[in-house]
Design a protein around this motif. Structure first.
Motif, PDB file in Angstrom:
ATOM      1  N   PHE A 167       0.814  -1.220   0.000  1.00  0.00           N
ATOM      2  CA  PHE A 167       0.000   0.000   0.000  1.00  0.00           C
ATOM      3  C   PHE A 167       0.850   1.275   0.000  1.00  0.00           C
ATOM      4  N   GLY A 168       2.150   1.124  -0.310  1.00  0.00           N
ATOM      5  CA  GLY A 168       3.024   2.282  -0.379  1.00  0.00           C
ATOM      6  C   GLY A 168       3.374   2.648  -1.806  1.00  0.00           C
ATOM      7  N   GLY A 169       4.101   3.751  -1.957  1.00  0.00           N
ATOM      8  CA  GLY A 169       4.462   4.192  -3.299  1.00  0.00           C
ATOM      9  C   GLY A 169       5.665   5.106  -3.283  1.00  0.00           C
ATOM     10  N   THR A 191       2.212   5.327  -6.906  1.00  0.00           N
ATOM     11  CA  THR A 191       1.895   4.095  -6.181  1.00  0.00           C
ATOM     12  C   THR A 191       1.738   2.934  -7.152  1.00  0.00           C
ATOM     13  N   ARG A 192       1.102   3.198  -8.299  1.00  0.00           N
ATOM     14  CA  ARG A 192       0.984   2.158  -9.319  1.00  0.00           C
ATOM     15  C   ARG A 192       2.347   1.820  -9.908  1.00  0.00           C
ATOM     16  N   ARG A 193       3.188   2.818 -10.107  1.00  0.00           N
ATOM     17  CA  ARG A 193       4.539   2.545 -10.605  1.00  0.00           C
ATOM     18  C   ARG A 193       5.313   1.699  -9.598  1.00  0.00           C
ATOM     19  N   TYR A 194       5.144   1.992  -8.325  1.00  0.00           N
ATOM     20  CA  TYR A 194       5.784   1.187  -7.291  1.00  0.00           C
ATOM     21  C   TYR A 194       5.243  -0.242  -7.330  1.00  0.00           C
ATOM     22  N   TYR A 195       3.915  -0.363  -7.390  1.00  0.00           N
ATOM     23  CA  TYR A 195       3.328  -1.709  -7.404  1.00  0.00           C
ATOM     24  C   TYR A 195       3.793  -2.496  -8.620  1.00  0.00           C
ATOM     25  N   SER A 196       3.702  -1.908  -9.795  1.00  0.00           N
ATOM     26  CA  SER A 196       3.966  -2.647 -11.028  1.00  0.00           C
ATOM     27  C   SER A 196       5.432  -3.052 -11.161  1.00  0.00           C
ATOM     28  N   ASN A 197       6.313  -2.332 -10.494  1.00  0.00           N
ATOM     29  CA  ASN A 197       7.737  -2.629 -10.605  1.00  0.00           C
ATOM     30  C   ASN A 197       8.310  -3.397  -9.427  1.00  0.00           C
ATOM     31  N   TRP A 243      -5.221  -3.993  -8.990  1.00  0.00           N
ATOM     32  CA  TRP A 243      -3.943  -4.245  -9.650  1.00  0.00           C
ATOM     33  C   TRP A 243      -3.526  -5.705  -9.513  1.00  0.00           C
ATOM     34  N   SER A 244      -3.775  -6.303  -8.362  1.00  0.00           N
ATOM     35  CA  SER A 244      -3.343  -7.691  -8.155  1.00  0.00           C
ATOM     36  C   SER A 244      -4.264  -8.689  -8.841  1.00  0.00           C
ATOM     37  N   LYS A 245      -5.423  -8.214  -9.317  1.00  0.00           N
ATOM     38  CA  LYS A 245      -6.304  -9.045 -10.157  1.00  0.00           C
ATOM     39  C   LYS A 245      -6.049  -8.800 -11.643  1.00  0.00           C
ATOM     40  N   PHE A 246      -5.112  -7.928 -11.962  1.00  0.00           N
ATOM     41  CA  PHE A 246      -4.726  -7.589 -13.337  1.00  0.00           C
ATOM     42  C   PHE A 246      -5.846  -6.872 -14.093  1.00  0.00           C
TER      43      PHE A 246
END
Length: 400
Positions: A167-169, A191-197, A243-246
Motif C-alpha cells: 500500500f506504499g508508493g 503508487t501504481r509505478r511502485y506496485y507494477s515494478n 492491480w493484483s487481479k490484473f
C-alpha cells in the motif's frame, strides 16, 4: 526542532524524506524522491515499527529522542527486512541495547546475514499478540509481499494497520503526510509505478493477504512508503485489489524501439488511427528514452499493448528487449498485444517480439506488421486496419 507528528493515540510518524537518492534499489528513477516511513508507539512499553535507510539515521534518531527523551525503546517491530527499512537497525540497537527485536522465524536469518545481530530476538508467529499497555498489537504474516519474511502489524486499539511496503508508493511527502492532505493524482501514478515494478510479480500473494486482512476493522493504513491513509483507507485497498487481479482500463500503450525513425513513424501513425477511432487514452513511448518503470506502470493500467521494434543485429532492439524481459518476469495477465516493426537486410525485431507473445500468453490482436527499409503504403494500410481493430475491441469491451 523536528515536527512531532501524532497520528493517533500517541502513535507518531518518525519517517524521513529522501530527495537525494536518484535510483530506488539502484534501478528505478526517483524523480520526486521517496519517503521511508517509521512509526513510534509511546505507551507503557515503547515500540518502533521498522527503521529507515542508513543515509537518514542521524535525523531518525533525533526524532526518536525528541519524543521519548531518556526513556528506553522496548521493542523494534520488523515487518520487512529490506535495507531501506532496516538500515538504521544497528544504530538503533546501539542507542538502545536492551531493545527486543520482534520478527517471525524468517526474519532473523536476514537480520544476522545483513547486520550480524544474534541477540535480543523476540519471535512471533501468525496471530500472536504483544501488549504495550494501552496498545495491543497483533501480527499477520504475509510472506512474499514481497520478500519471504514480510508481515504486517495491526494495533487493535487504534485500528491502525502497519503494512510495510504494501500500500506504499514512490514520491517524497512534501508536507502532506496523510491522504486528505495531498493531491492523490500524483501519488496514484507513483503508487501504481511502485506496485507494477516492485510488488507486481507477487500479485497472487497480495490477493491472499487481502483475504487474510478482510475481517479487520482497518481505520488507518500506515505503510513504509508514501502517504498514511487515515480518511479513505478503502481507496488504496481497492487499488491493490484491482492491480493484483490484473484489471485494466480502456486505453492503449504503444512502445517502440527505433534507430532512424522508421519504426517511430509507424508508432505515431498507429496512435493517430486509434485516436481517430475514439480512444482517448493512448500513450506512446520511445523505449530508449523513457525508463521502463513508467512504461510498465501504464501497461499495468491499460488493456491494450502494442510493441514495435526495428531489427538490431538480428534481434529485438535492446531497450525493447529489456522491457520484454521485465514484462515476462512481472506475471501480468489478461492484456491484448499487437506487434509491428521495421527491418533492412535481415529481421529479428518483429520475430523476437512474436516469441515473447508466445511465451507470455496474452491475446494477440491483428497480424504482425513489418516494413522493409521504411514503411510504405501497404504497411500504412495494415497499420490502419490494426488501429481500427484495437479501437473497436476496446469500445466493444468498455463502451464509448
Amino acid at each position: 526542532m523536528n515536527c512531532r507528528l501524532n497520528i493517533k493515540d500517541n502513535i507518531h510518524w518518525i519517517g524521513v524524506n529522501d530527495r537525494e537518492t536518484t535510483l530506488f534499489e539502484n534501478y528505478w528513477p526517483l524523480e520526486q524522491g521517496v519517503a521511508y516511513n517509521s512509526y513510534l508507539i509511546n505507551d507503557e512499553k515503547i515500540a518502533i515499527m521498522d527503521t529507515v535507510k542508513f543515509n537518514k539515521t542521524t535525523e531518525y534518531l533525533e526524532k526518536i529522542k525528541e519524543i521519548i527523551g531518556d526513556r528506553p525503546v522496548d521493542y523494534l517491530i520488523v515487518n520487512h527486512m529490506e535495507p531501506d527499512h532496516s538500515g538504521s537497525m544497528l544504530a538503533l540497537l546501539g542507542a538502545y541495547p536492551d531493545m527486543k527485536i520482534v520478527g517471525n522465524k524468517k526474519t532473523f536469518p536476514f537480520i544476522e546475514g545483513f547486520y550480524g545481530i544474534t541477540k535480543n530476538h523476540y519471535v512471533v508467529d501468525d496471530g500472536d499478540e504483544l501488549d504495550l499497555g494501552y496498545h495491543k498489537l497483533k501480527f499477520y504474516l504475509t510472506p512474499m509481499v514481497h520478500w519471504p519474511e514480510t508481515m504486517m502489524t495491526y494495533d487493535q486499539t487504534s485500528k491502525i494497520l502497519f503494512s510495510m511496503d504494501a500500500f506504499g508508493g514512490f514520491g517524497a511527502l512534501d508536507g502532506g503526510i496523510f491522504d486528505d492532505e495531498i493531491n492523490f493524482d500524483f501519488y496514484e501514478d507513483e503508487t501504481r509505478r511502485y506496485y507494477s515494478n516492485i510488488v507486481a510479480k507477487y500479485s497472487p500473494m497480495v490477493q491472499r493477504s487481502l483475504k487474510k486482512l478482510s475481517d479487520l476493522d482497518i481505520q488507518i493504513i500506515a505503510p513504509t512508503h508514501g502517504p498514511i491513509w487515515r480518511t479513505n483507507p478503502e481507496k488504496i485497498l481497492n487499488l491493490y485489489d484491482k492491480w493484483s487481479k490484473f484489471e485494466a482500463e480502456k486505453g492503449v500503450v504503444i512502445v517502440y524501439g527505433s534507430m532512424y525513425g522508421n519504426t517511430a513513424k509507424m508508432a505515431d501513425y498507429l496512435a493517430r488511427i486509434i485516436a481517430e477511432n475514439g480512444i482517448k487514452n493512448v500513450k506512446v513511448y520511445d523505449a530508449s528514452k523513457t525508463h521502463n518503470s513508467y512504461i510498465l506502470s501504464d501497461i499495468w493500467k491499460y488493456r491494450s499493448v502494442i510493441i514495435g521494434s526495428c531489427a538490431y543485429n538480428t534481434k529485438v532492439f535492446s531497450s525493447v528487449e529489456t522491457l520484454l524481459a521485465k514484462l515476462s518476469n512481472s506475471g501480468l495477465k489478461d492484456r491484448w498485444i499487437s506487434v509491428f516493426g521495421n527491418k533492412s537486410w535481415s529481421g529479428g525485431g518483429v520475430s523476437g517480439i512474436e516469441a515473447f507473445v508466445q511465451e507470455i500468453g496474452w491475446e494477440k490482436i491483428g497480424p504482425s506488421i513489418e516494413a522493409t527499409y521504411s514503411p510504405k503504403d501497404a504497411e500504412f494500410e495494415s497499420l490502419k486496419s490494426l488501429g481500427k481493430e484495437v479501437a473497436q475491441k476496446l469500445t466493444e469491451t468498455y463502451g464509448d
